[in-house]
Design an enzyme around this catalytic site. Structure first.
Site, PDB file in Angstrom:
ATOM      1  N   GLY A 267      46.085  87.625  60.977  1.00  0.00           N
ATOM      2  CA  GLY A 267      46.887  86.432  61.240  1.00  0.00           C
ATOM      3  C   GLY A 267      48.308  86.770  61.637  1.00  0.00           C
ATOM      4  N   ASN A 268      49.102  85.716  61.722  1.00  0.00           N
ATOM      5  CA  ASN A 268      50.454  85.807  62.245  1.00  0.00           C
ATOM      6  C   ASN A 268      51.363  86.689  61.383  1.00  0.00           C
ATOM      7  OD1 ASN A 268      53.123  84.822  63.251  1.00  0.00           O
ATOM      8  ND2 ASN A 268      51.769  83.460  64.398  1.00  0.00           N
ATOM      9  N   GLU A 290      40.633  96.596  56.196  1.00  0.00           N
ATOM     10  CA  GLU A 290      39.336  96.089  56.670  1.00  0.00           C
ATOM     11  C   GLU A 290      39.309  95.932  58.175  1.00  0.00           C
ATOM     12  OE1 GLU A 290      38.670  92.601  53.583  1.00  0.00           O
ATOM     13  OE2 GLU A 290      40.690  93.073  54.205  1.00  0.00           O
ATOM     14  N   ILE A 360      47.251  80.412  50.558  1.00  0.00           N
ATOM     15  CA  ILE A 360      47.470  78.982  50.780  1.00  0.00           C
ATOM     16  C   ILE A 360      48.570  78.501  49.855  1.00  0.00           C
ATOM     17  CG2 ILE A 360      46.373  76.728  50.374  1.00  0.00           C
ATOM     18  CD1 ILE A 360      44.096  77.683  52.025  1.00  0.00           C
ATOM     19  N   ASN A 380      38.843  79.428  54.808  1.00  0.00           N
ATOM     20  CA  ASN A 380      37.992  80.519  55.290  1.00  0.00           C
ATOM     21  C   ASN A 380      37.162  81.087  54.132  1.00  0.00           C
ATOM     22  OD1 ASN A 380      39.278  80.303  57.837  1.00  0.00           O
ATOM     23  ND2 ASN A 380      40.963  81.559  57.090  1.00  0.00           N
ATOM     24  N   GLY A 384      38.398  90.054  51.855  1.00  0.00           N
ATOM     25  CA  GLY A 384      38.627  91.265  51.072  1.00  0.00           C
ATOM     26  C   GLY A 384      39.893  91.204  50.240  1.00  0.00           C
ATOM     27  N   LYS A 404      52.055  71.998  57.021  1.00  0.00           N
ATOM     28  CA  LYS A 404      51.886  70.637  57.568  1.00  0.00           C
ATOM     29  C   LYS A 404      53.217  69.875  57.629  1.00  0.00           C
ATOM     30  CE  LYS A 404      47.519  71.558  57.790  1.00  0.00           C
ATOM     31  NZ  LYS A 404      47.078  72.201  59.039  1.00  0.00           N
TER      32      LYS A 404
HETATM   33  O1  0RQ Z   1      46.193  75.197  59.251  1.00  0.00           O
HETATM   34  O2  0RQ Z   1      44.882  75.973  61.169  1.00  0.00           O
HETATM   35  O3  0RQ Z   1      45.143  73.537  60.698  1.00  0.00           O
HETATM   36  O4  0RQ Z   1      47.104  74.877  61.499  1.00  0.00           O
HETATM   37  O5  0RQ Z   1      46.063  77.029  56.795  1.00  0.00           O
HETATM   38  O6  0RQ Z   1      47.651  79.002  57.924  1.00  0.00           O
HETATM   39  O7  0RQ Z   1      50.050  79.658  57.997  1.00  0.00           O
HETATM   40  O8  0RQ Z   1      48.572  79.915  60.083  1.00  0.00           O
HETATM   41  O9  0RQ Z   1      48.355  81.413  58.059  1.00  0.00           O
HETATM   42  O10 0RQ Z   1      46.420  82.217  59.532  1.00  0.00           O
HETATM   43  O11 0RQ Z   1      47.627  83.689  57.848  1.00  0.00           O
HETATM   44  O12 0RQ Z   1      46.085  81.865  57.089  1.00  0.00           O
HETATM   45  C1  0RQ Z   1      45.406  81.970  53.457  1.00  0.00           C
HETATM   46  C2  0RQ Z   1      44.166  80.768  55.234  1.00  0.00           C
HETATM   47  C3  0RQ Z   1      46.385  81.857  55.720  1.00  0.00           C
HETATM   48  C4  0RQ Z   1      44.406  83.306  55.348  1.00  0.00           C
HETATM   49  C5  0RQ Z   1      45.081  81.963  54.917  1.00  0.00           C
HETATM   50  C6  0RQ Z   1      46.925  75.900  56.601  1.00  0.00           C
HETATM   51  C7  0RQ Z   1      47.882  75.972  57.768  1.00  0.00           C
HETATM   52  C8  0RQ Z   1      46.946  76.351  58.889  1.00  0.00           C
HETATM   53  C9  0RQ Z   1      46.365  78.776  58.419  1.00  0.00           C
HETATM   54  P1  0RQ Z   1      45.813  74.862  60.768  1.00  0.00           P
HETATM   55  P2  0RQ Z   1      48.717  79.978  58.610  1.00  0.00           P
HETATM   56  P3  0RQ Z   1      47.101  82.368  58.229  1.00  0.00           P
HETATM   57  C10 0RQ Z   1      41.624  90.290  55.209  1.00  0.00           C
HETATM   58  C11 0RQ Z   1      42.067  89.522  53.982  1.00  0.00           C
HETATM   59  C12 0RQ Z   1      42.021  84.736  52.704  1.00  0.00           C
HETATM   60  C13 0RQ Z   1      41.271  85.948  53.194  1.00  0.00           C
HETATM   61  C14 0RQ Z   1      42.082  87.194  53.258  1.00  0.00           C
HETATM   62  C15 0RQ Z   1      43.091  83.589  54.623  1.00  0.00           C
HETATM   63  C16 0RQ Z   1      45.986  77.307  58.199  1.00  0.00           C
HETATM   64  O13 0RQ Z   1      45.290  84.356  55.096  1.00  0.00           O
HETATM   65  O14 0RQ Z   1      42.052  83.081  54.991  1.00  0.00           O
HETATM   66  O15 0RQ Z   1      43.205  87.282  52.822  1.00  0.00           O
HETATM   67  N1  0RQ Z   1      43.168  84.395  53.542  1.00  0.00           N
HETATM   68  N2  0RQ Z   1      41.473  88.231  53.811  1.00  0.00           N
HETATM   69  O16 0RQ Z   1      48.531  74.738  57.968  1.00  0.00           O
HETATM   70  C17 0RQ Z   1      47.224  73.137  53.204  1.00  0.00           C
HETATM   71  C18 0RQ Z   1      48.539  74.771  52.161  1.00  0.00           C
HETATM   72  C19 0RQ Z   1      48.392  75.590  53.324  1.00  0.00           C
HETATM   73  C20 0RQ Z   1      47.611  75.093  54.372  1.00  0.00           C
HETATM   74  C21 0RQ Z   1      48.342  77.081  54.899  1.00  0.00           C
HETATM   75  N3  0RQ Z   1      49.263  75.186  51.108  1.00  0.00           N
HETATM   76  N4  0RQ Z   1      47.927  73.580  52.151  1.00  0.00           N
HETATM   77  N5  0RQ Z   1      47.030  73.876  54.321  1.00  0.00           N
HETATM   78  N6  0RQ Z   1      47.616  76.031  55.327  1.00  0.00           N
HETATM   79  N7  0RQ Z   1      48.832  76.833  53.675  1.00  0.00           N
HETATM   80  C22 0RQ Z   1      40.655  89.672  56.189  1.00  0.00           C
HETATM   81  C23 0RQ Z   1      39.273  89.558  55.663  1.00  0.00           C
HETATM   82  O17 0RQ Z   1      39.048  89.650  54.526  1.00  0.00           O
HETATM   83  C24 0RQ Z   1      38.153  89.323  56.538  1.00  0.00           C
END
Ligand code: 0RQ
Length: 507
Positions: A267-268, A290, A360, A380, A384, A404
């Site tokens: 991600g970003n 990973e 989140i 999602n 890992g 949001k």
């Molecule tokens: O929503 O897509 O509708 O715009 O979550 O958030 O800020 O773009 O950040 O892409 O890094 O995702 C935790 C989901 C963060 C990710 C998470 C909403 C936000 C946006 C995405 P839109 P951002 P990211 C290695 C490690 C778990 C797995 C992991 C994740 C969307 O990092 O899936 O770490 N992590 N794996 O608006 C409501 C909140 C929010 C929220 C963010 N508090 N409430 N919506 N969003 N915070 C990889 C593997 O293991 C495969």
């Protein structure tokens, strides 16, 4: 295509995707390759989805993968309501919608657990494996593709195997993988002989019993290759806080300028962190992670990263072009392993990985929710992040302080779903700042998180909650007001905002 299918016996099993998909029966458990949009089968799942759509009697299958796949697999099967079960990590919009509508069962488990839980029999027998490979050697071994994931386990555990040989994947990947065949089941396990991220402990090929291979399908298509967007301002600020923290740790003698093997989510923010490492003048680092994104290829090229170990790529189209053009260079510096090894707790603990993951929300004490909006709606999956956060030398969670348009605070009184407990969380970072929670007791953790990480719009509300909780809580060790702790989420679900109405900005 014969240069890719060099084994005569398996060459006889070549058939169309439709013919291969017809071998999958209703209700079967089907284990598919694929991890973060790389190395997933491109045509058999699509052909199966078409068959499901045309079928007079609707039918569904159970789908196991490495991690997220792509529209051609998760998306296609979700759209025809073709899955009764899916595990583990996913990120497909159509699939997410079905899961959150409650029409298919999704089991979200640690990525390091998937292979061993299959071996333990927790998911029942695996009927068919559908695995993408780059090619088949003369002696019938398989050249793995752009992800290894759980493929070793799928090929061993499945009764029948369908191979997709994808000509689009560069043949030069041969030799890049390391498939470890030394895992055993308890009580016969032995230490895994990996002490450095660059150790090779296995073989560059996957093995399969040729008797089990019922179909070989030729394909020629790219991975998902999501576009890469340059880091935004808040990601850059978060990366800046992290680099300042690394400097501080180096000054204190707890890290050297070689840091420790880096694990980075997708991600970003992780991309911004990678860019910042390059600007920070680091050299000779390693990654034990990973996923390899575009940012890591850049770091390898510049020598910031000496090498990277992972289980998968997740590249943009530009990233693929860069990789394909320089595959001989990257093959010497990248190792792709099975996900049970890339995410193995024993190895992560031994190597002392620095775990950098998104979240989140985090609560006042450092419990982290990585997966569920308002505790109920999955985004999602844990992926890992738990493997690395629990076992790393450092576990860092990062997020913008609000989501949001400011209607959601990422710092809340109580996490509405807990993926990583307060015991797994050492550092929390938002664009506001960094909270170092190491060695702090709960009330100190709360103060540090509010002061450093909360957005100014929500800070007074959190201070107010925390002060009242410290006075009125039933127990005073980890103070909470139980009737109020999840009220922020309730308010968001009811009104679309966590703000209390009189604190919303005018207009
Ligand atoms: O929503 O897509 O509708 O715009 O979550 O958030 O800020 O773009 O950040 O892409 O890094 O995702 C935790 C989901 C963060 C990710 C998470 C909403 C936000 C946006 C995405 P839109 P951002 P990211 C290695 C490690 C778990 C797995 C992991 C994740 C969307 O990092 O899936 O770490 N992590 N794996 O608006 C409501 C909140 C929010 C929220 C963010 N508090 N409430 N919506 N969003 N915070 C990889 C593997 O293991 C495969």
């Amino acid at each position: 295509m014969h240069d890719r299918i060099r084994n005569a016996r398996l060459g006889e099993r070549v058939m169309s995707a439709e013919e291969a998909a017809a071998l999958i029966q209703p209700g079967m458990t089907v284990a598919m390759s694929g991890f973060t949009g790389a190395g997933y089968p491109k045509e058999v799942p699509l052909a199966l989805a078409r068959r499901m759509e045309a079928a007079e009697q609707p039918f569904r299958i159970r789908v196991l993968t490495g991690a997220s796949t792509a529209p051609e697999l998760d998306g296609a099967l979700a759209k025809v309501d073709g899955m009764e079960l899916r595990l583990p990590y996913q990120s497909d919009p159509a699939l997410r919608e079905r899961i959150n509508a409650g029409t298919l069962d999704y089991i979200d488990i640690h990525l390091s657990h998937v292979a061993q839980h299959t071996w333990f029999g927790f998911f029942g027998p695996v009927d068919v494996a559908v695995v993408e490979v780059v090619g088949i050697t003369e002696d019938g071994r398989l050249i793995p593709s752009s992800s290894v994931g759980n493929n070793k386990t799928w090929l061993e555990q499945a009764d029948k195997v369908i191979l997709e040989v994808n000509r689009f994947q560069p043949a030069g990947m041969e030799g890049m993988h390391d498939v470890y065949y030394g895992t055993a089941l308890p009580p016969h396990r032995r230490p895994i002989p990996l002490v450095d991220p660059e150790d090779r402990i296995g073989e560059p090929y996957l093995s399969v019993d040729p008797e089990k291979v019922i179909a070989v399908v030729e394909t020629d298509g790219p991975d998902r290759n999501s576009p890469f967007s340059p880091p935004d301002e808040s990601s850059k600020q978060i990366a800046g806080h992290l680099l300042e923290f690394f400097d501080h740790e180096i000054r204190r003698g707890r890290l050297t300028d070689r840091l420790l093997p880096l694990q980075s989510g997708v991600g970003n923010i992780p991309n911004a962190v990678m860019a910042a490492l390059a600007e920070g003048g680091y050299k000779g680092l390693t990654a034990y992670t990973e996923v390899i994104q575009d940012g890591m290829l850049g770091l390898i090229k510049e020598g910031v990263l000496r090498m990277a170990s992972a289980t998968s790529f997740s590249l943009s189209r530009d990233g693929v072009d860069e990789f394909n053009a320089n595959v001989d260079f990257y093959r010497e510096r990248i190792i792709l392993r099975t996900q049970e090894i890339s995410n193995h707790p024993e190895l992560i603990r031994r190597l002392g990985c620095i775990a950098l993951n998104g979240m989140i929300e985090a609560d006042l004490y450092g419990n982290v929710n990585s997966t569920h909006v308002a505790g109920t709606k999955v985004m999602n999956g844990i992926g890992g992040s738990g493997d690395f956060a629990r076992n790393g030398y450092l576990s860092v969670f990062m997020s913008p302080s609000t989501a949001k348009n400011g209607n959601i605070s990422a710092i809340v009184p109580m996490a509405s779903h807990v993926d990583h407990t307060e015991h797994d969380t050492m550092v929390v970072i938002t664009e506001q700042g960094l909270a170092d929670l190491r060695g702090l007791a709960p009330k100190q953790r709360a103060r540090t998180i509010i002061e450093n990480c909360a957005h100014p719009d929500y800070r007074p509300m959190l201070e107010d909650y925390s002060e009242r909780a410290q006075r009125e809580s039933f127990g005073k060790h980890t103070p909470h007001l139980l009737g109020e702790a999840l009220s922020w989420h309730e308010r968001f679900v009811e009104t679309g905002s966590m703000r209390v109405p009189d604190r919303r900005p005018a207009g």
